[in-house]
Motif scaffolding. Sequence first.
Motif, PDB file in Angstrom:
ATOM      1  N   HIS A  80      24.195  70.094  26.957  1.00 24.73           N
ATOM      2  CA  HIS A  80      24.628  71.136  27.887  1.00 24.73           C
ATOM      3  C   HIS A  80      25.301  70.516  29.106  1.00 24.73           C
ATOM      4  CE1 HIS A  80      23.919  73.917  31.326  1.00 24.73           C
ATOM      5  NE2 HIS A  80      24.569  74.703  30.493  1.00 24.73           N
ATOM      6  N   GLN A  81      24.678  69.457  29.601  1.00 23.24           N
ATOM      7  CA  GLN A  81      25.227  68.769  30.769  1.00 23.24           C
ATOM      8  C   GLN A  81      26.639  68.245  30.482  1.00 23.24           C
ATOM      9  OE1 GLN A  81      23.694  68.775  33.619  1.00 23.24           O
ATOM     10  NE2 GLN A  81      25.376  67.688  34.603  1.00 23.24           N
ATOM     11  N   GLN A  82      26.777  67.702  29.284  1.00 23.38           N
ATOM     12  CA  GLN A  82      28.102  67.156  28.929  1.00 23.38           C
ATOM     13  C   GLN A  82      29.140  68.254  28.797  1.00 23.38           C
ATOM     14  OE1 GLN A  82      26.772  64.900  25.636  1.00 23.38           O
ATOM     15  NE2 GLN A  82      26.865  62.946  26.744  1.00 23.38           N
ATOM     16  N   PHE A  83      28.687  69.403  28.284  1.00 24.63           N
ATOM     17  CA  PHE A  83      29.593  70.541  28.126  1.00 24.63           C
ATOM     18  C   PHE A  83      30.087  71.008  29.487  1.00 24.63           C
ATOM     19  CE2 PHE A  83      29.502  75.279  28.283  1.00 24.63           C
ATOM     20  CZ  PHE A  83      30.710  75.504  27.654  1.00 24.63           C
ATOM     21  N   VAL A  84      29.125  71.130  30.442  1.00 21.95           N
ATOM     22  CA  VAL A  84      29.497  71.571  31.790  1.00 21.95           C
ATOM     23  C   VAL A  84      30.442  70.569  32.437  1.00 21.95           C
ATOM     24  CG1 VAL A  84      28.625  72.036  34.102  1.00 21.95           C
ATOM     25  CG2 VAL A  84      27.416  72.928  32.124  1.00 21.95           C
ATOM     26  N   GLN A  85      30.156  69.306  32.245  1.00 24.14           N
ATOM     27  CA  GLN A  85      30.999  68.290  32.853  1.00 24.14           C
ATOM     28  C   GLN A  85      32.421  68.330  32.264  1.00 24.14           C
ATOM     29  OE1 GLN A  85      29.391  64.326  32.710  1.00 24.14           O
ATOM     30  NE2 GLN A  85      29.828  64.162  34.877  1.00 24.14           N
ATOM     31  N   ALA A  86      32.484  68.565  30.969  1.00 21.99           N
ATOM     32  CA  ALA A  86      33.797  68.671  30.331  1.00 21.99           C
ATOM     33  C   ALA A  86      34.579  69.838  30.940  1.00 21.99           C
ATOM     34  CB  ALA A  86      33.640  68.867  28.828  1.00 21.99           C
ATOM     35  N   LEU A  87      33.844  70.926  31.227  1.00 25.79           N
ATOM     36  CA  LEU A  87      34.512  72.079  31.843  1.00 25.79           C
ATOM     37  C   LEU A  87      35.054  71.728  33.225  1.00 25.79           C
ATOM     38  CD1 LEU A  87      32.469  75.325  31.137  1.00 25.79           C
ATOM     39  CD2 LEU A  87      34.711  74.663  30.279  1.00 25.79           C
ATOM     40  N   THR A  88      34.203  71.100  34.045  1.00 32.03           N
ATOM     41  CA  THR A  88      34.669  70.792  35.401  1.00 32.03           C
ATOM     42  C   THR A  88      35.859  69.849  35.366  1.00 32.03           C
ATOM     43  OG1 THR A  88      33.162  68.943  35.613  1.00 32.03           O
ATOM     44  CG2 THR A  88      32.391  71.054  36.454  1.00 32.03           C
ATOM     45  N   ARG A  89      35.900  69.022  34.332  1.00 31.92           N
ATOM     46  CA  ARG A  89      36.994  68.033  34.278  1.00 31.92           C
ATOM     47  C   ARG A  89      38.314  68.633  33.852  1.00 31.92           C
ATOM     48  NH1 ARG A  89      33.490  63.085  31.914  1.00 31.92           N
ATOM     49  NH2 ARG A  89      32.653  62.403  33.911  1.00 31.92           N
ATOM     50  N   LEU A  90      38.333  69.916  33.560  1.00 30.15           N
ATOM     51  CA  LEU A  90      39.629  70.553  33.314  1.00 30.15           C
ATOM     52  C   LEU A  90      40.384  70.728  34.620  1.00 30.15           C
ATOM     53  CD1 LEU A  90      38.749  73.292  30.687  1.00 30.15           C
ATOM     54  CD2 LEU A  90      39.925  71.128  30.344  1.00 30.15           C
ATOM     55  N   SER A  91      39.658  70.610  35.718  1.00 36.28           N
ATOM     56  CA  SER A  91      40.309  70.784  37.014  1.00 36.28           C
ATOM     57  C   SER A  91      40.852  69.459  37.523  1.00 36.28           C
ATOM     58  CB  SER A  91      39.294  71.356  38.006  1.00 36.28           C
ATOM     59  OG  SER A  91      39.629  70.976  39.309  1.00 36.28           O
ATOM     60  N   PRO A  92      42.122  69.416  37.891  1.00 31.77           N
ATOM     61  CA  PRO A  92      42.700  68.150  38.364  1.00 31.77           C
ATOM     62  C   PRO A  92      42.008  67.635  39.624  1.00 31.77           C
ATOM     63  CG  PRO A  92      44.265  69.964  38.582  1.00 31.77           C
ATOM     64  CD  PRO A  92      43.116  70.485  37.818  1.00 31.77           C
ATOM     65  N   SER A  93      41.508  68.543  40.460  1.00 30.38           N
ATOM     66  CA  SER A  93      40.864  68.032  41.675  1.00 30.38           C
ATOM     67  C   SER A  93      39.559  67.314  41.340  1.00 30.38           C
ATOM     68  CB  SER A  93      40.636  69.157  42.688  1.00 30.38           C
ATOM     69  OG  SER A  93      40.429  70.375  42.042  1.00 30.38           O
ATOM     70  N   GLN A  94      38.880  67.789  40.286  1.00 29.63           N
ATOM     71  CA  GLN A  94      37.660  67.101  39.857  1.00 29.63           C
ATOM     72  C   GLN A  94      37.997  65.697  39.350  1.00 29.63           C
ATOM     73  OE1 GLN A  94      34.579  67.935  40.124  1.00 29.63           O
ATOM     74  NE2 GLN A  94      33.648  66.335  38.881  1.00 29.63           N
ATOM     75  N   LEU A  95      39.060  65.618  38.541  1.00 29.11           N
ATOM     76  CA  LEU A  95      39.494  64.317  38.028  1.00 29.11           C
ATOM     77  C   LEU A  95      39.802  63.373  39.175  1.00 29.11           C
ATOM     78  CD1 LEU A  95      41.887  65.284  35.089  1.00 29.11           C
ATOM     79  CD2 LEU A  95      39.503  64.559  34.982  1.00 29.11           C
TER      80      LEU A  95
END
Lengths: 315, 312
Positions: free
Chosen positions: A228-243
Amino acid sequence: MHPFWVIVQKEIADHLRSWRFLILVALLFLTCIGSLYTAMSTLREAVSKDDAQAAFLFLKLFTVSDGTLPPFITFVGFLGPLFGIAMGFDAINAERNKGTLSRLLSQPIYRDYVINAKFVAALIVISALLFALGFLVMGMGLIAIGIPPTPEEFGRLVFFLIVSVLYVSFWLNMAILFSTRFRQASTSALAAIAVWLFFSVFYPLIVNLIANATFPKEAVTPDSVLSHQQFVQALTRLSPSQLFSEATTTMLTPSVRSLGPLTMEQIYGAIPSPLPLGQSLLLIWPQSVGLLAATAVCFALSYILFMRQEIRSRN
Amino acid sequence: MREPVIVLEELTKQYGDHVAVDHLSLTIPRGEIFGLLGPNGAGKSTTILMMLGLTEPTSGSVHVCGHNSTREAIEVKRKVGYLPDDVGFYDDLTGLENLLFTARLNGLSREEGTARAQALLARVGLEEHAGKKAGTYSRGMRQRLGLADVLIKEPEVIILDEPTLGIDPEGVREFLKLIRQLSKEEGLTVLLSSHHLHQVQQICDRVGLFVAGRLLAVGDVPGLSRQLFGQEAVLIETRVSPCSDSFLESLAAMDGVTGVDKTANTLKIHARRDVSADIARLAVSAGESLHYLAQQEYGLDEIYHRYFEGGM
């Protein structure tokens, strides 16, 4: 001189002469001074707290803050998009509305010169400015604290600046895309700012919502929590500012060892020492490539859009 | 016939269902001033864009100076100067800098470009304003700067899209004189589009009447008038008083007269040949006082109106 570079030269001159650019430079300059000041006043406490990291004192200039003003790294993450958007939101549509685009394209140049030159010129200006500001903060910090940066620290700072340029050029390209798509400069500026706000304000909220909704409720096992944690992190990483923030934090904080969750087994036996530069670079490789890809996609879209458009005078 | 410079063959451009240009064929020889005449939305600008390779034709071909505009647009644009309607300049740059930018895009060095730009600014009468920002220029000045901008690449062909739009009559006259002069001195081929009949008539060697994507007629102005009006080759305008009905009747019955239009005391008489002397004699013998009598050639105005009245 090749016609392409003639356009680039003119675009750079245009940027440098514009009020817009002056305002942005003033804003970024204030940022530098402000963040340097707050870093300076907190540096003493920061050092005494964790001695192990004292070796990377110089990098702290860019990352620590006393809470009144954000540090340099946050400032760049916040103002960078604005800078990119301001440089690109009227790249194509202003030429079109002024009636200069059809005149420009009736000269013996290929059509893609125009959009490529606009991108290259803005990229040159952005790189020069960010590097100048970064080195300025370094220089002033050097004078203030009197400790020179180690080669590794310098290397980390250079990579931080490169990632920043990449990040700003993502927003630049998105703004150019909107400027190709929308005929009105104000519409394209608004659209770009809307995307920026979405990613910086609403996207984390939405990810949070999804994370809460999908959290495994029954039979919680370490595996299900981890996935679940990895899934959430993958979602946040769709945002360029997160990257961007992951990449730059890793670059400027050598103690960051991983950007994902670590299990006890992984931590067990690890020596709590900072990562060398090469390892930090490896860690942020996916983030950098992701940013680069997003930038390339935006540019490709605006390129295709521009090549297919019919250029008439003033419409 | 002289060497053809612009050759259009069965040129067609469709936007969805709308046919903007419909199987247009046209040849323009070197050194000619050709006027493309038609109402707004007739497809003039689209045709011009296709000549420059800025738009691809749906079918047919365009050759300018021997190069295919669609495939070798760069070669064509090297030889063709294009002045769009309502030309735009970079407002923050001076007139000279704007020209210099164009010159350098055409591969001239800064020095060559400056020299040529200054010469051209003098030529179009803008040397005093060379150092002023283009944003401060009036419409007429912008148009003249546009002409200089077109000439800086030393083109073989210049294409002007509605070049006289929005300039005052005196400005138009000067501008057209300049174009005529340039064309004669440098042997330039000029294609200009307009919906202003009189202006085109003044300077064009030939005109083409372009309506709804089709070229209805091509020729010089007297030729067109013969082609269109056939028998009624002469128009005589006269003013008489009191302009009695019996006079009008005998006028209409006169040999060679094909029609009489009366507005107040002014008569427009369509005739097969020049009958002005007969009209004068008739007026005097009928006890009318003759104030004015003039023979007019059919202008483009009449040609134009005739087309639209005819619903073609």
